[in-house]
Design an enzyme around this catalytic site. Structure first.
Site, PDB file in Angstrom:
ATOM      1  N   ARG A  67      44.142 -16.330  20.326  1.00 15.26           N
ATOM      2  CA  ARG A  67      45.648 -16.872  20.468  1.00 15.26           C
ATOM      3  C   ARG A  67      46.294 -15.462  20.933  1.00 15.26           C
ATOM      4  O   ARG A  67      47.106 -15.666  21.969  1.00 15.26           O
ATOM      5  CB  ARG A  67      46.110 -17.510  19.255  1.00 15.26           C
ATOM      6  CG  ARG A  67      45.598 -18.695  18.763  1.00 15.26           C
ATOM      7  CD  ARG A  67      46.472 -19.858  19.056  1.00 15.26           C
ATOM      8  NE  ARG A  67      45.817 -21.023  18.825  1.00 15.26           N
ATOM      9  CZ  ARG A  67      46.015 -22.081  17.965  1.00 15.26           C
ATOM     10  NH1 ARG A  67      46.571 -21.673  16.757  1.00 15.26           N
ATOM     11  NH2 ARG A  67      45.486 -23.021  17.997  1.00 15.26           N
ATOM     12  N   GLY A 100      25.098  -3.617  10.784  1.00 13.27           N
ATOM     13  CA  GLY A 100      24.152  -3.824  12.144  1.00 13.27           C
ATOM     14  C   GLY A 100      24.678  -4.354  13.375  1.00 13.27           C
ATOM     15  O   GLY A 100      24.501  -3.889  14.248  1.00 13.27           O
ATOM     16  N   ILE A 145      30.826  -9.749   3.794  1.00 15.03           N
ATOM     17  CA  ILE A 145      31.306  -9.837   2.318  1.00 15.03           C
ATOM     18  C   ILE A 145      31.148  -8.713   1.448  1.00 15.03           C
ATOM     19  O   ILE A 145      31.721  -8.445   0.512  1.00 15.03           O
ATOM     20  CB  ILE A 145      30.533 -10.845   1.692  1.00 15.03           C
ATOM     21  CG1 ILE A 145      29.059 -10.746   1.594  1.00 15.03           C
ATOM     22  CG2 ILE A 145      30.912 -12.303   2.359  1.00 15.03           C
ATOM     23  CD1 ILE A 145      28.314 -11.667   0.639  1.00 15.03           C
ATOM     24  N   ASP A 146      30.147  -7.717   2.143  1.00 14.31           N
ATOM     25  CA  ASP A 146      29.923  -6.397   1.611  1.00 14.31           C
ATOM     26  C   ASP A 146      30.588  -5.520   1.121  1.00 14.31           C
ATOM     27  O   ASP A 146      30.678  -4.533   0.197  1.00 14.31           O
ATOM     28  CB  ASP A 146      28.642  -5.812   1.984  1.00 14.31           C
ATOM     29  CG  ASP A 146      27.564  -6.965   2.151  1.00 14.31           C
ATOM     30  OD1 ASP A 146      27.382  -7.800   1.218  1.00 14.31           O
ATOM     31  OD2 ASP A 146      26.462  -6.846   3.042  1.00 14.31           O
ATOM     32  N   ARG A 150      24.228 -15.734 -25.625  1.00 10.29           N
ATOM     33  CA  ARG A 150      23.170 -15.338 -24.926  1.00 10.29           C
ATOM     34  C   ARG A 150      23.720 -14.052 -24.095  1.00 10.29           C
ATOM     35  O   ARG A 150      24.786 -13.885 -23.855  1.00 10.29           O
ATOM     36  CB  ARG A 150      22.594 -16.258 -23.758  1.00 10.29           C
ATOM     37  CG  ARG A 150      21.819 -17.376 -24.725  1.00 10.29           C
ATOM     38  CD  ARG A 150      21.545 -18.394 -23.596  1.00 10.29           C
ATOM     39  NE  ARG A 150      20.530 -19.251 -24.158  1.00 10.29           N
ATOM     40  CZ  ARG A 150      20.134 -20.539 -23.812  1.00 10.29           C
ATOM     41  NH1 ARG A 150      20.915 -21.202 -22.853  1.00 10.29           N
ATOM     42  NH2 ARG A 150      19.225 -20.955 -24.157  1.00 10.29           N
ATOM     43  N   GLY A 206      35.837 -10.037 -16.615  1.00  5.33           N
ATOM     44  CA  GLY A 206      35.954  -9.577 -17.806  1.00  5.33           C
ATOM     45  C   GLY A 206      34.210  -9.241 -18.282  1.00  5.33           C
ATOM     46  O   GLY A 206      33.969  -9.579 -19.475  1.00  5.33           O
ATOM     47  N   GLU A 220      22.349  -7.012  -6.178  1.00  3.70           N
ATOM     48  CA  GLU A 220      21.035  -7.215  -5.518  1.00  3.70           C
ATOM     49  C   GLU A 220      20.179  -6.075  -5.479  1.00  3.70           C
ATOM     50  O   GLU A 220      20.967  -5.152  -4.758  1.00  3.70           O
ATOM     51  CB  GLU A 220      21.168  -8.126  -4.253  1.00  3.70           C
ATOM     52  CG  GLU A 220      21.855  -7.549  -3.212  1.00  3.70           C
ATOM     53  CD  GLU A 220      21.828  -8.338  -2.117  1.00  3.70           C
ATOM     54  OE1 GLU A 220      21.079  -9.576  -1.849  1.00  3.70           O
ATOM     55  OE2 GLU A 220      22.740  -8.260  -1.065  1.00  3.70           O
TER      56      GLU A 220
END
Ligand code: F6P
Length: 323
Positions: free
Chosen positions: A26, A105, A128-129, A164, A187, A224
């Site tokens: 646009r 990249g 997103i990184d 857990r 949190g 990750e």
């Protein structure tokens, strides 16, 4: 003299890429340029998958995740032969400048291509990184952060009920922004991130804080990593601290989907308009970034160097707040 601008998205998709495509299209048309959409990243340039865009081509896409242009990581574009094919298609289509939306990249590919064939090329940080240097935020990061936070909120319910420890693995490639900030936002009790690699064992530090003494459940966000992701830490806890009940949740590609947040839509819109402004000012081979709320032009070499400083104060904040 630039008449026609080509747009492509490349690498992993990120929520807000469509808002960026819309903004570039646009803003370009508003300033008298023609626009062509290139499909499937640099592969689309190599194979000539190109369509003329009008303002209507980008109607009703601002709210959609993914990218209407599709995306790819192109191996062929890393070869001189592949880039020559791409250049020939650009000439055939009359494209005189490129806007590339993507991560490290993709902007590396854009830099090489721009230098090889003297093409005016503008990058938009779309990943997103949040790992590109020279910009406080990348398109998609905020939406993904919110997605992770919502997932962790849900996992907390079951973690608390069963008392857990949960190791939740999040994306980020080699960067810990998503892990550290989602841990603060949700949190969580700890985050295990690549930027905190000291001699100290991050698991030992976390267990050593006596986390389970005062709480009946706990959540650790893990960046990750091929060698030491969430599974690695869960296995270690099972062996070294068998008294704890441990589970793993790997969030995976759901982190990349979904409707973009207001922050990402506004960011993408500002960066897209900024890309056209940069071309009008004669800028070449820069990424449009945002620093302290202002649009900035970041040379490709700086953006891709992989040395974005990690704000270590975030580590202290999480540590203090998770007692
Ligand atoms: O760069 C974005 C990203 O989502 C990284 O966080 C992740 O490591 C990678 O892409 C996953 O790539 P793919 O979609 O090819 O599995």
């Amino acid at each position: 003299m630039i008449k026609t601008i080509g747009i492509l998205t490349s690498g992993g998709d990120a929520p807000g890429m469509n808002a960026a495509i819309r903004a570039i299209t646009r803003s370009a048309i508003a300033n008298g340029f023609n626009v062509k959409g290139i499909y499937r990243g640099f592969d689309g340039l190599i194979n000539g998958e190109i369509k003329t865009f009008t303002t209507e081509s980008v109607s009703n896409i601002i709210s959609r995740g993914g990218t209407i242009l599709k995306t790819a990581r192109s191996n062929e574009f890393t070869t001189p032969e592949g880039r020559l094919k791409a250049f020939k298609h650009m000439q055939e289509e009359g494209i005189d400048a490129l806007c590339v939306i993507g991560g490290n990249g993709s902007l590396t590919g854009a830099k090489v291509f721009a230098e090889e064939f003297s093409i005016p090329c503008i990058g938009l940080p779309g990943t997103i990184d949040n790992d590109l240097d020279g910009t406080d935020f990348t398109i998609g990061y905020d939406t993904t952060l919110n997605t992770i936070m919502e997932c962790v909120d849900k996992i907390r319910d079951t973690a608390t009920s069963h008392e857990r420890i949960f190791f939740i693995e999040v994306m980020g490639r080699d960067a810990g922004y998503l892990a550290q900030n989602s841990a603060i936002a949700a949190g969580a009790e700890a985050a295990i991130i690549p930027e905190d690699q000291t001699d100290a064992d991050q698991l030992e530090q976390y267990i050593g804080r006596g986390i389970r003494k005062s709480k009946n459940s706990s959540i650790v966000i893990v960046s990750e990593s091929p060698k030491c992701g969430a599974m690695y830490y869960a296995e270690r806890v099972k062996k070294e601290y068998p008294e704890y009940d441990v589970r793993v949740s790997i969030l995976g590609h759901l982190q990349r989907g979904g409707t973009p947040s207001a922050h990402d839509r506004i960011l993408a819109s500002r960066l897209g308009a900024g890309a056209i402004q940069a071309l009008l000012e004669g800028q070449r081979n820069v990424m449009i970034g945002i620093k302290n709320g202002e649009i900035v032009y970041v040379p490709f070499t700086k953006a891709i160097q992989g040395q974005k400083a990690f704000d270590k104060s975030l580590i202290k904040v999480l540590d203090e707040l998770s007692i």
